[in-house]
Design a protein around this motif. Structure first.
Motif, PDB file in Angstrom:
ATOM      1  N   LEU A  73      45.572  10.512  63.188  1.00 51.10           N
ATOM      2  CA  LEU A  73      46.478  11.709  63.109  1.00 51.10           C
ATOM      3  C   LEU A  73      45.689  12.556  62.081  1.00 51.10           C
ATOM      4  O   LEU A  73      45.615  13.681  62.312  1.00 51.10           O
ATOM      5  N   VAL A  74      45.488  11.931  60.854  1.00 43.88           N
ATOM      6  CA  VAL A  74      44.716  12.757  59.728  1.00 43.88           C
ATOM      7  C   VAL A  74      43.289  13.311  60.146  1.00 43.88           C
ATOM      8  O   VAL A  74      43.338  14.540  60.156  1.00 43.88           O
ATOM      9  N   GLY A  75      42.534  12.719  61.288  1.00 42.79           N
ATOM     10  CA  GLY A  75      41.488  13.362  61.430  1.00 42.79           C
ATOM     11  C   GLY A  75      41.587  14.474  62.656  1.00 42.79           C
ATOM     12  O   GLY A  75      40.913  15.363  62.417  1.00 42.79           O
ATOM     13  N   LEU A  76      42.756  14.560  63.202  1.00 36.84           N
ATOM     14  CA  LEU A  76      42.753  15.424  64.065  1.00 36.84           C
ATOM     15  C   LEU A  76      43.559  16.769  63.280  1.00 36.84           C
ATOM     16  O   LEU A  76      43.135  17.870  63.694  1.00 36.84           O
ATOM     17  N   LEU A  77      44.217  16.399  62.339  1.00 36.28           N
ATOM     18  CA  LEU A  77      44.834  17.682  61.566  1.00 36.28           C
ATOM     19  C   LEU A  77      43.797  18.192  60.922  1.00 36.28           C
ATOM     20  O   LEU A  77      43.651  19.411  60.752  1.00 36.28           O
ATOM     21  N   PHE A  78      42.756  17.377  60.328  1.00 38.66           N
ATOM     22  CA  PHE A  78      41.757  17.916  59.577  1.00 38.66           C
ATOM     23  C   PHE A  78      40.759  18.949  60.532  1.00 38.66           C
ATOM     24  O   PHE A  78      40.316  19.868  60.422  1.00 38.66           O
ATOM     25  N   ALA A  79      40.553  18.308  61.809  1.00 41.80           N
ATOM     26  CA  ALA A  79      39.740  18.957  62.833  1.00 41.80           C
ATOM     27  C   ALA A  79      40.608  20.543  63.103  1.00 41.80           C
ATOM     28  O   ALA A  79      39.999  21.246  63.374  1.00 41.80           O
ATOM     29  N   VAL A  80      41.981  20.447  63.281  1.00 41.35           N
ATOM     30  CA  VAL A  80      42.615  21.578  63.585  1.00 41.35           C
ATOM     31  C   VAL A  80      42.628  22.453  62.351  1.00 41.35           C
ATOM     32  O   VAL A  80      42.067  23.765  62.605  1.00 41.35           O
ATOM     33  N   LEU A  81      42.351  22.136  61.292  1.00 39.64           N
ATOM     34  CA  LEU A  81      42.472  23.142  60.036  1.00 39.64           C
ATOM     35  C   LEU A  81      40.883  23.758  60.074  1.00 39.64           C
ATOM     36  O   LEU A  81      40.813  24.836  59.709  1.00 39.64           O
ATOM     37  N   ILE A  82      39.888  22.854  60.337  1.00 36.57           N
ATOM     38  CA  ILE A  82      38.560  23.371  60.272  1.00 36.57           C
ATOM     39  C   ILE A  82      38.167  24.345  61.446  1.00 36.57           C
ATOM     40  O   ILE A  82      37.787  25.564  61.216  1.00 36.57           O
ATOM     41  N   ALA A  83      38.978  24.059  62.489  1.00 40.77           N
ATOM     42  CA  ALA A  83      38.885  25.130  63.715  1.00 40.77           C
ATOM     43  C   ALA A  83      39.482  26.386  63.327  1.00 40.77           C
ATOM     44  O   ALA A  83      38.844  27.582  63.696  1.00 40.77           O
ATOM     45  N   VAL A  84      40.861  26.336  62.867  1.00 38.57           N
ATOM     46  CA  VAL A  84      41.624  27.495  62.179  1.00 38.57           C
ATOM     47  C   VAL A  84      40.667  28.267  61.240  1.00 38.57           C
ATOM     48  O   VAL A  84      40.447  29.735  61.347  1.00 38.57           O
ATOM     49  N   PHE A  85      40.343  27.563  60.137  1.00 38.17           N
ATOM     50  CA  PHE A  85      39.450  28.219  59.142  1.00 38.17           C
ATOM     51  C   PHE A  85      38.252  29.077  59.846  1.00 38.17           C
ATOM     52  O   PHE A  85      37.894  30.048  59.324  1.00 38.17           O
ATOM     53  N   ALA A  86      37.651  28.291  60.830  1.00 35.56           N
ATOM     54  CA  ALA A  86      36.385  28.840  61.303  1.00 35.56           C
ATOM     55  C   ALA A  86      36.672  30.044  62.201  1.00 35.56           C
ATOM     56  O   ALA A  86      36.014  30.982  62.299  1.00 35.56           O
ATOM     57  N   VAL A  87      37.865  30.030  63.034  1.00 33.96           N
ATOM     58  CA  VAL A  87      38.149  31.334  63.772  1.00 33.96           C
ATOM     59  C   VAL A  87      38.321  32.368  62.785  1.00 33.96           C
ATOM     60  O   VAL A  87      38.043  33.518  63.350  1.00 33.96           O
ATOM     61  N   PHE A  88      38.912  32.271  61.608  1.00 29.94           N
ATOM     62  CA  PHE A  88      39.325  33.613  60.926  1.00 29.94           C
ATOM     63  C   PHE A  88      37.849  34.094  60.087  1.00 29.94           C
ATOM     64  O   PHE A  88      38.058  35.048  59.401  1.00 29.94           O
ATOM     65  N   ASN A  89      37.175  33.136  60.467  1.00 28.94           N
ATOM     66  CA  ASN A  89      35.500  33.830  59.573  1.00 28.94           C
ATOM     67  C   ASN A  89      34.476  33.677  60.881  1.00 28.94           C
ATOM     68  O   ASN A  89      33.609  32.977  60.857  1.00 28.94           O
TER      69      ASN A  89
END
Length: 119
Positions: free
Chosen positions: A8-24
């Motif tokens: 669960l923590v790994g998936l949440l971290f992956a989603v946060l990285i993906a959202v951060f990457a999409v905004f940049n």
């Protein structure tokens, strides 16, 4: 089935990285030893996260391999110690039987004395 928090923590971290990457999404210059290139920041962020995951995975596999070898080594040692313990127990039992045999009073055969004749 046991709930695994690490997934669960790994998936949440992956989603946060993906959202951060999409905004940049703008391109940024990347300096190599042999030149400079304009690369979208989203690729750099995702590539860095992927590279970090791969390196962490290799370390986890290595650690698991070393742990498995250690377990096999300890199981071998345990087997040897169990054999030694079994041999020592057998030896103790034999010694106890010898001691018991020595401690028993010997059987004395009774002499048959003929009755004395009456005077």
């Amino acid at each position: 089935m046991k709930f695994q928090w690490t997934i669960l923590v790994g998936l949440l971290f992956a989603v946060l990285i993906a959202v951060f990457a999409v905004f940049n999404v703008e391109s940024v210059p990347v300096n190599y030893f042999f030149g400079t290139e304009m690369i979208p920041l989203v690729l750099i962020i995702l590539g860095s996260a992927l590279l970090g995951a791969i390196i962490s995975g290799f370390f986890a596999i290595y650690k698991s391999y070393i742990g498995g070898r250690r377990v096999k080594e300890l199981e071998k040692q345990l087997h040897v110690k169990e054999e030694e313990l079994t041999a020592q127990r057998r030896e103790m039992q034999e010694m106890e039987e010898r001691i018991d045999a020595l401690m028993e009073p010997p059987l004395v055969q009774a002499e048959i004395i003929p009755p004395k004749e009456l005077y």
